[in-house]
Scaffold this active site. Structure first.
Site, PDB file in Angstrom:
ATOM      1  N   ARG A  16       0.811  -1.222   0.000  1.00  8.83           N
ATOM      2  CA  ARG A  16       0.000   0.000   0.000  1.00  8.83           C
ATOM      3  C   ARG A  16       0.845   1.274   0.000  1.00  8.83           C
ATOM      4  O   ARG A  16       0.357   2.347  -0.309  1.00  8.83           O
ATOM      5  CB  ARG A  16      -0.974  -0.010   1.186  1.00  8.83           C
ATOM      6  CG  ARG A  16      -2.200  -0.857   0.889  1.00  8.83           C
ATOM      7  CD  ARG A  16      -3.209  -0.760   2.000  1.00  8.83           C
ATOM      8  NE  ARG A  16      -2.791  -1.553   3.154  1.00  8.83           N
ATOM      9  CZ  ARG A  16      -3.287  -1.399   4.379  1.00  8.83           C
ATOM     10  NH1 ARG A  16      -4.189  -0.468   4.608  1.00  8.83           N
ATOM     11  NH2 ARG A  16      -2.868  -2.157   5.365  1.00  8.83           N
ATOM     12  N   LYS A  23       8.717  -2.142   3.336  1.00 12.65           N
ATOM     13  CA  LYS A  23       7.974  -1.128   4.095  1.00 12.65           C
ATOM     14  C   LYS A  23       8.821  -0.463   5.177  1.00 12.65           C
ATOM     15  O   LYS A  23       8.814   0.768   5.322  1.00 12.65           O
ATOM     16  CB  LYS A  23       6.762  -1.800   4.711  1.00 12.65           C
ATOM     17  CG  LYS A  23       5.878  -0.907   5.506  1.00 12.65           C
ATOM     18  CD  LYS A  23       4.646  -1.704   5.878  1.00 12.65           C
ATOM     19  CE  LYS A  23       3.827  -1.033   6.933  1.00 12.65           C
ATOM     20  NZ  LYS A  23       2.748  -1.917   7.387  1.00 12.65           N
TER      21      LYS A  23
HETATM   22  C1  UD1 Z   1      -0.651  -6.627  14.479  1.00 14.72           C
HETATM   23  C2  UD1 Z   1      -1.339  -7.316  15.667  1.00 14.72           C
HETATM   24  C3  UD1 Z   1      -2.393  -6.369  16.235  1.00 14.72           C
HETATM   25  C4  UD1 Z   1      -1.774  -5.070  16.639  1.00 14.72           C
HETATM   26  C5  UD1 Z   1      -1.022  -4.439  15.472  1.00 14.72           C
HETATM   27  C6  UD1 Z   1      -0.229  -3.246  15.927  1.00 14.72           C
HETATM   28  C7  UD1 Z   1      -1.267  -9.674  15.107  1.00 14.72           C
HETATM   29  C8  UD1 Z   1      -2.061 -10.839  14.628  1.00 14.72           C
HETATM   30  N1  UD1 Z   1      -1.942  -8.529  15.196  1.00 14.72           N
HETATM   31  O1  UD1 Z   1      -1.656  -6.450  13.509  1.00 14.72           O
HETATM   32  O2  UD1 Z   1      -2.995  -6.982  17.353  1.00 14.72           O
HETATM   33  O3  UD1 Z   1      -2.745  -4.180  17.120  1.00 14.72           O
HETATM   34  O4  UD1 Z   1      -0.073  -5.388  14.918  1.00 14.72           O
HETATM   35  O5  UD1 Z   1       0.280  -2.582  14.821  1.00 14.72           O
HETATM   36  O6  UD1 Z   1      -0.116  -9.819  15.413  1.00 14.72           O
HETATM   37  N2  UD1 Z   1       5.032  -9.168   9.931  1.00 14.72           N
HETATM   38  C9  UD1 Z   1       5.976 -10.060   9.522  1.00 14.72           C
HETATM   39  N3  UD1 Z   1       5.582 -11.235   8.996  1.00 14.72           N
HETATM   40  C10 UD1 Z   1       4.297 -11.580   8.870  1.00 14.72           C
HETATM   41  C11 UD1 Z   1       3.318 -10.654   9.298  1.00 14.72           C
HETATM   42  C12 UD1 Z   1       3.713  -9.460   9.832  1.00 14.72           C
HETATM   43  O7  UD1 Z   1       7.175  -9.790   9.615  1.00 14.72           O
HETATM   44  O8  UD1 Z   1       4.029 -12.669   8.383  1.00 14.72           O
HETATM   45  C13 UD1 Z   1       5.464  -7.884  10.488  1.00 14.72           C
HETATM   46  C14 UD1 Z   1       5.042  -6.708   9.645  1.00 14.72           C
HETATM   47  O9  UD1 Z   1       6.061  -6.391   8.708  1.00 14.72           O
HETATM   48  C15 UD1 Z   1       4.882  -5.612  10.689  1.00 14.72           C
HETATM   49  C16 UD1 Z   1       4.474  -6.368  11.937  1.00 14.72           C
HETATM   50  O10 UD1 Z   1       4.852  -7.707  11.734  1.00 14.72           O
HETATM   51  O11 UD1 Z   1       6.096  -4.948  10.942  1.00 14.72           O
HETATM   52  C17 UD1 Z   1       2.977  -6.285  12.192  1.00 14.72           C
HETATM   53  O12 UD1 Z   1       2.320  -6.883  11.109  1.00 14.72           O
HETATM   54  P1  UD1 Z   1       0.989  -6.304  10.485  1.00 14.72           P
HETATM   55  O13 UD1 Z   1       0.586  -7.141   9.345  1.00 14.72           O
HETATM   56  O14 UD1 Z   1       1.109  -4.862  10.273  1.00 14.72           O
HETATM   57  O15 UD1 Z   1       0.021  -6.610  11.714  1.00 14.72           O
HETATM   58  P2  UD1 Z   1      -1.379  -5.994  11.992  1.00 14.72           P
HETATM   59  O16 UD1 Z   1      -2.396  -6.679  11.149  1.00 14.72           O
HETATM   60  O17 UD1 Z   1      -1.310  -4.537  11.937  1.00 14.72           O
END
Ligand code: UD1
Ligand code: CA
Length: 458
Positions: A16, A23
């Site tokens: 996005r 990112k």
């Molecule tokens: C996550 C939390 C949510 C919280 C929010 C805060 C979970 C399931 N949910 O949601 O409760 O309020 O963060 O911002 O954890 N990432 C990886 N690998 C993955 C998925 C994510 O490295 O497979 C990293 C992303 O790059 C990011 C962070 O983890 O830096 C958070 O991931 P994101 O997908 O933004 O989580 P949210 O859905 O926002």
């Protein structure tokens, strides 16, 4: 806190953002979000860091340049799955560290205060996991903190939340302290039976509670720590918040701003009291601005030290040192590795590169000085050029104290102009000029009487 370590989740793609960068490498106030998070860890005394990279992980690796460990998450299957990829990092540190901090690489405002106070609460309560939370007015999108009395009982994601849970205003920051042993022991218990088919790290709370472990929630004082950016609009918002905070700090220190329009100041910049900053001024890197200096309008200062009471108007200056009581501008370019000593005056359309300019020297107009060592009290006429490049190699020009460089002089380097020596206007100097001599190099003038009148007659 030397005994603890941290894992930064940074595998996201930034779709996005429409960015070619991962990112976490998108910048807030001139620094990648990941750098903000790393610095918060380092400031909290966390030396052992592991960054979980996925999308464009080579770029993240190159950026880190071996500073910290990297774990690869090649398929993005959720936050718990990301942590699983760091299992060998956790094993490596489980003997020497008790706790591990898990952070999101895209939430740059996590800070030392929150990290250390959350750890305090984590250890004092004897928790296996402590989630860092914040209270916000609009919790949309965040995981909700469900409490039973004042104890946390679960984190529920927006997409799985009931109508009642959606009203909860305490949200998950995405940062947690875990006992390393507790985290290692639950790594294979996460399941992906949810709406996203992802392994949610948020499930750690209920997994630990179900086993009779202790889970806690630490509410951060400053809700800003939860802010992240998924698109350029949100990134700009973070940038604005960070910039405002920096400017407010400078207000407190007695810096005067005549307008904040287009004023952007990096967080490592230091500015002395009573300096004046005009509109359109960007100051970044490890710049230091002396007391009483006047900077701008329309000026970029990148990684420069500027002395007391110096005035820079419409200047771009990079990686250089400018002493006190110097006047520069308008429309001047100071390129890297220049040292401008006190009392120097540099006027319009002057470029200086990789040169030292001695005290009280003056070059008021249309001049290029590159690869040169210029002494004190030297005067440059209009339009002088140090000819430092012959197409193959660069050579230095040396101009000694009190020399006078006539208008439109070319100094073909390597060449030395002696102390107090003069060059006549329009000369191209190829040989050294002795101290106190005058060098003239130009054709004899030949006046053709009546030439123009004869031309008109024809
Ligand atoms: C996550 C939390 C949510 C919280 C929010 C805060 C979970 C399931 N949910 O949601 O409760 O309020 O963060 O911002 O954890 N990432 C990886 N690998 C993955 C998925 C994510 O490295 O497979 C990293 C992303 O790059 C990011 C962070 O983890 O830096 C958070 O991931 P994101 O997908 O933004 O989580 P949210 O859905 O926002
Ligand atoms: Ca000539």
């Amino acid at each position: 806190m030397g005994e603890n370590c941290a894992i930064i989740l940074a595998a996201g793609d930034g779709k996005r953002m429409k960015s070619t960068l991962p990112k976490v490498l998108n910048e807030v106030l001139f620094e990648p979000m990941l750098e903000w998070v790393i610095l918060a860890c380092e400031n909290s005394g966390l030396g052992n860091l592991c960054v979980v990279a996925g999308y464009e992980h080579e770029v993240v690796e190159r950026y880190l340049g071996g500073r910290h460990d990297i774990a690869l998450q090649l398929e993005r299957k959720g936050t718990a799955h990301a942590v699983m990829q760091a299992e060998s990092f956790l094993n490596k540190h489980s003997a020497s560290c008790d706790n591990v901090l898990i952070l999101c690489g895209d939430a740059p405002f996590m800070n030392e205060d929150t990290i250390t106070n959350a750890l305090k609460s984590h250890t004092e309560c004897g928790n296996d996991v402590t989630v860092i939370t914040a209270l916000i007015d609009d919790p949309t999108g965040y995981g909700r903190i469900v409490r039973n009395g004042d104890k946390i009982s679960a984190i529920v994601e927006q997409k799985e939340a009931s109508d009642k849970e959606l009203l909860i205003k305490e949200v998950n920051s995405g940062a947690y302290w875990f006992k390393i042993s507790a985290l290692l022991s639950i790594l294979d218990e996460f399941e992906s039976d949810n709406s996203q088919n992802e392994f949610y790290l948020t499930d750690a709370i209920s997994i630990i509670l179900n086993r009779g472990g202790n889970a806690g929630a630490f509410t951060a004082k400053d809700a800003k720590i939860i802010l992240g950016a998924n698109d350029k609009r949100a990134l700009f918002n973070l940038h604005k918040i960070a910039n405002d905070e920096v400017i407010n700090k400078h207000f407190d220190n007695g810096v005067e701003f005549l307008s904040l329009d287009g004023v952007i100041i990096g967080r490592n910049v230091k500015i002395g009291a009573n300096a004046k900053i005009h509109s359109g001024t960007i100051i970044k890197g490890d710049s230091v601005i002396g007391e009483g200096a006047v900077i701008g309008p329309n000026t970029i200062i990148d990684n420069c030290i500027i002395g007391k009471d110096s005035v820079l108007n419409s200047v771009q200056a990079y990686d250089s040192t400018i002493a006190s009581d110097v006047r520069i501008g308008p429309f001047v370019h100071i390129r890297p590795n220049s040292e401008i000593r006190s009392g120097v005056k540099i006027g319009d359309f002057v470029e200086i590169k990789n040169s030292t300019i001695g005290e009280n020297t003056s070059m008021s107009h249309l001049t290029y000085v590159g690869d040169s060592d210029v002494g004190k009290n030297v005067n440059f006429g209009c339009g002088c050029v140090t000819v430092n490049y012959d197409g193959c190699k660069k050579s230095r020009t040396i101009i000694k104290d009190r020399a006078f460089i006539g208008c439109n002089t070319n100094l073909i380097a390597p060449v030395t102009i002696g102390e107090g020596a003069y060059t006549a206007a329009g000369s191209t100097i190829t040989q050294d000029v002795p101290d106190h001599a005058l060098a003239i190099e130009r054709g004899k003038q030949n006046n053709k009487e009546g030439y123009a009148l004869r031309k008109i007659k024809k």
